[in-house]
Design an enzyme around this catalytic site. Structure first.
Site, short mmCIF file in Angstrom:
data_model
loop_
_atom_site.label_atom_id
_atom_site.label_comp_id
_atom_site.label_asym_id
_atom_site.label_seq_id
_atom_site.Cartn_x
_atom_site.Cartn_y
_atom_site.Cartn_z
N ASP A 178 -1.78 -18.68 -5.55
CA ASP A 178 -1.77 -18.58 -7.13
C ASP A 178 -1.17 -17.64 -7.73
OD1 ASP A 178 -2.96 -19.65 -9.62
OD2 ASP A 178 -3.61 -17.71 -9.64
N SER A 198 -4.69 -23.72 -10.58
CA SER A 198 -4.73 -22.20 -10.85
C SER A 198 -6.15 -21.62 -11.09
CB SER A 198 -3.85 -21.78 -12.07
OG SER A 198 -3.71 -20.42 -12.14
N LYS A 243 -9.06 -20.31 -7.68
CA LYS A 243 -9.79 -18.92 -7.75
C LYS A 243 -11.04 -19.07 -7.99
CE LYS A 243 -6.88 -17.88 -10.70
NZ LYS A 243 -5.92 -17.15 -11.95
#
Lengths: 434, 434
Positions: free
Chosen positions: A162, A184, A188
């Site tokens: 990312d 993205s 995470k």
């Protein structure tokens, strides 16, 4: 498999299969696929989108490019909040200690830096003298369990794909793509090891995605793909047609957050903090009445308990908390210039995107990758949408050490506010829980 | 000016102004704008196109990135031909000496290498032992004036921006874009210093742009923008739904060209050579009856005068012309394998694009930038569209030194030909002069 063929496939609107997505992203991370081919692919995705299977594969390959946090305590509800980015959005600085103070959830929060016209939680935290946002994933996990909250930046070993993709998207105008945003954000957040995610999806002229229908689609996609990975996702669409609160800029936003954490501050910031933290607690305990949650959170702000929690986390992460306790100790900008209204009437439009860029020009953000930030710099907004304004009344105050920037902006920043002779009424609600 | 903003502008469908186009292309040439930003821009152009002013600016900046040839003799008509690329297209090898032999025009021809599935004149010329395609622009100009023709490759100082842009487009799937094709072809042809340009714009399943309407649009755009630069442009749309002639591959195509130059060869190759060279001579002398021109050109082929001209140019450029005079001196491929028809009927479809790729697999083209070419390798097609075929009758012959490639292709290459029980009639003409 040839990168060229895959670019062409996406370009013609076809879906790539899982192996093809993995080949591209892995190849890019290992540098066997050059940046220019990835850039062409990302631009083709911008125009042609991705199907559900592709988005899943894209999240998957980013997630598996690095390590994942995994908490052992199954009785604790680990939760986080993510905002798609706006101007003056300091909610994370309030929500994290507020949620921690409730004792109902633990918040392992990994934040990013300022991006485009939008500020970043990490830059705001680092404006606090001594505050360190770097620690190992192990220490991050330990502090979350011990204290109820940890606030860090993305580590090298968490979703490295990312990091690389993001840097490329940032310079190739491919940030505003719903599948790429999903990949993205979700990779995470999934890697953080949380159970619940509250999403603040911004809409309006200061958001990355300005149109309501597109914002709603993004919110739904984030919920859909997050839940496909076992995450509970609660998206809240919130208005970004004006800065959130009065202050824009790193330390200025810390100040305003402290006001809210002590029971004061601008109503809009307090309200959105209560809504988003409330949603987080409601996810952790769905049976509890939302009114009860709200009352508890109001009390945590008004009693100073949330403020104490913020001091505790800050101290734990190395901050010199004297500056938080006595904000007047902090340096002020050399130039603090009030800009006044040239006409009278009602504020009917604020160019929020441009105000975000203006704050960067004053030093509050980076113009290029290696730029440094002036933590003191920024803007204080005195008028919001629907406010009456007299001719000569202050609209906004510039804070900066950069004389040239101040001279330039003091001439034109008044134009970001449209003053109308008619009355102004807000269209729709300020936020909507999906 | 920021590259990011310009990518975003094109992405949203806005036209860039002249300064912005110059900033991007110049920056890319000077390497201040990285490849990944240029790749993202080119992909945005692929999706959003360019307006007339932008195409003009794009041609202009490529043209001015290097030197231009300028002939002093204003009484001579300098002309060239360019093909948008196909399979088995060896017309340049015939047209250039044929036009030269007429004495009516001079041909300063700068050609390219094989690209994608399509062969390149330069690779074909270099399959002739000793033939050198490298010379300075000064020598190129001198030879054109002295001999009436020179055949070279793109020099370093001629449109260097195109060379860099082309290499990037080739690996980012942005070749098939009409404004980018216009910029690439026209800048180089304008830089050659010619007055007239005959364009062979290919359409059909073996062309880069396969749909007729798009091909016609490309032809019209090339004419429009070429003429804006003072070039006379005569586009001819020609069919590429089957290989042109029988032979595909560098030396094999030289052989077939020699046949045509001596008055023989496949009818389709002879015909298109007469049409395109005829258009060139008609541009040079618009008052002359086209029937007269055609008769003259037929005579130049049938008398061997065009063949002699080809020998003269080849000798001048270092070729060992014994191989041209006695083609049996040339090495043959280790494996020459006939592939036969599995059914009987009429050839109703030929996958020309795939045959182009097959020839590359056999060694006739490059699979990557640093690959070497086997000049002997290629294909000989025995059946064309509309031909009757018996079961077991030869369809195509493979020529290659690569045993694996031959084994692989001998199994599947028959599938490139569709044999139908119905009669087949060609739709429309084989060529159309615009």
């Amino acid at each position: 498999m040839l990168p060229y063929t895959l670019i062409e496939k996406k370009q013609s609107g076809q879906a790539l299969n899982k192996d093809e997505i993995h080949f591209l992203v892995d190849g890019y991370v290992k540098k066997t696929i050059p940046e220019y081919q990835m850039a062409a692919f990302l631009m083709a995705v911008y125009f042609k989108g991705m199907e559900a299977e592709e988005i899943n594969a894209y999240i998957d390959v980013i997630l598996n490019s690095g390590k994942r946090v995994s908490f052992n305590d199954s009785t604790t509800y680990y939760a986080d909040k993510h905002s798609t980015g706006g101007v003056g959005d300091k909610i994370s600085l309030i929500l994290a200690p507020l949620a921690m103070a409730s004792g109902k959830v633990k918040v392992p929060m990994i934040s990013g830096r300022g991006l485009g016209h939008s500020g970043g939680t990490l830059d705001k935290l680092e404006s606090i003298p001594g505050f360190s946002t770097q620690m190992s994933l192990k220490d991050f996990q330990k502090q979350t369990d011990r204290l109820g909250c940890a606030l860090i930046g993305q580590t090298k070993d968490l979703c490295p794909a990312d990091k690389m993709l993001y840097a490329l998207r940032d310079v190739t105008a491919t940030v505003r793509s719903i599948p790429l945003i999903c990949g993205s954000i979700l990779s995470k957040k999934i890697a953080e090891g949380i159970k619940g995610l509250v999403l603040d999806v911004k809409t309006g002229n200061g958001a990355f995605i300005s149109k309501y229908e597109e914002t709603k689609h993004l919110a739904e996609q984030l919920k859909y793909f997050g839940e496909a990975y076992g995450l509970s996702v609660r998206p809240v669409i919130s208005d970004m047609n004006q800065p959130l609160g009065d202050k824009i800029g790193n330390w200025l936003e810390v100040e305003e957050s402290l006001d809210v954490l002590k029971g004061g501050g601008p109503a809009a910031v307090r309200e959105l903090s209560l809504v988003l933290t409330g949603q987080m607690l409601a996810m952790a305990d769905p049976k509890r009445a939302e009114g009860d949650i709200r009352k508890e959170l109001e009390k945590l702000l008004d009693s100073g308990a949330a403020y104490d929690a913020f001091l505790r986390v800050s101290k734990e992460q190395g901050a010199d908390i004297r500056y938080l306790e006595k904000t007047e100790l902090y340096d002020r900008s050399k130039y603090i210039i009030e800009v006044k209204s040239a006409s009278e009437g009602t504020i009917s439009y604020i160019d929020t995107y441009q105000l975000g860029l203006d704050a960067i020009v004053l030093g509050a953000g980076r113009r290029s990758l290696n730029d440094t930030i002036d933590p003191k710099a920024g803007l204080v907004v005195h008028k919001h949408l629907g406010d009456k304004v007299e001719k000569g009344e202050p609209l906004i105050t510039l804070h900066s050490d950069d004389k040239k920037a101040v001279e330039l902006l003091s001439k034109e920043i008044g134009d970001r506010f449209h003053v109308s002779e008619d009355n102004f009424t807000m269209k729709g609600d300020l936020y909507e829980i999906l």
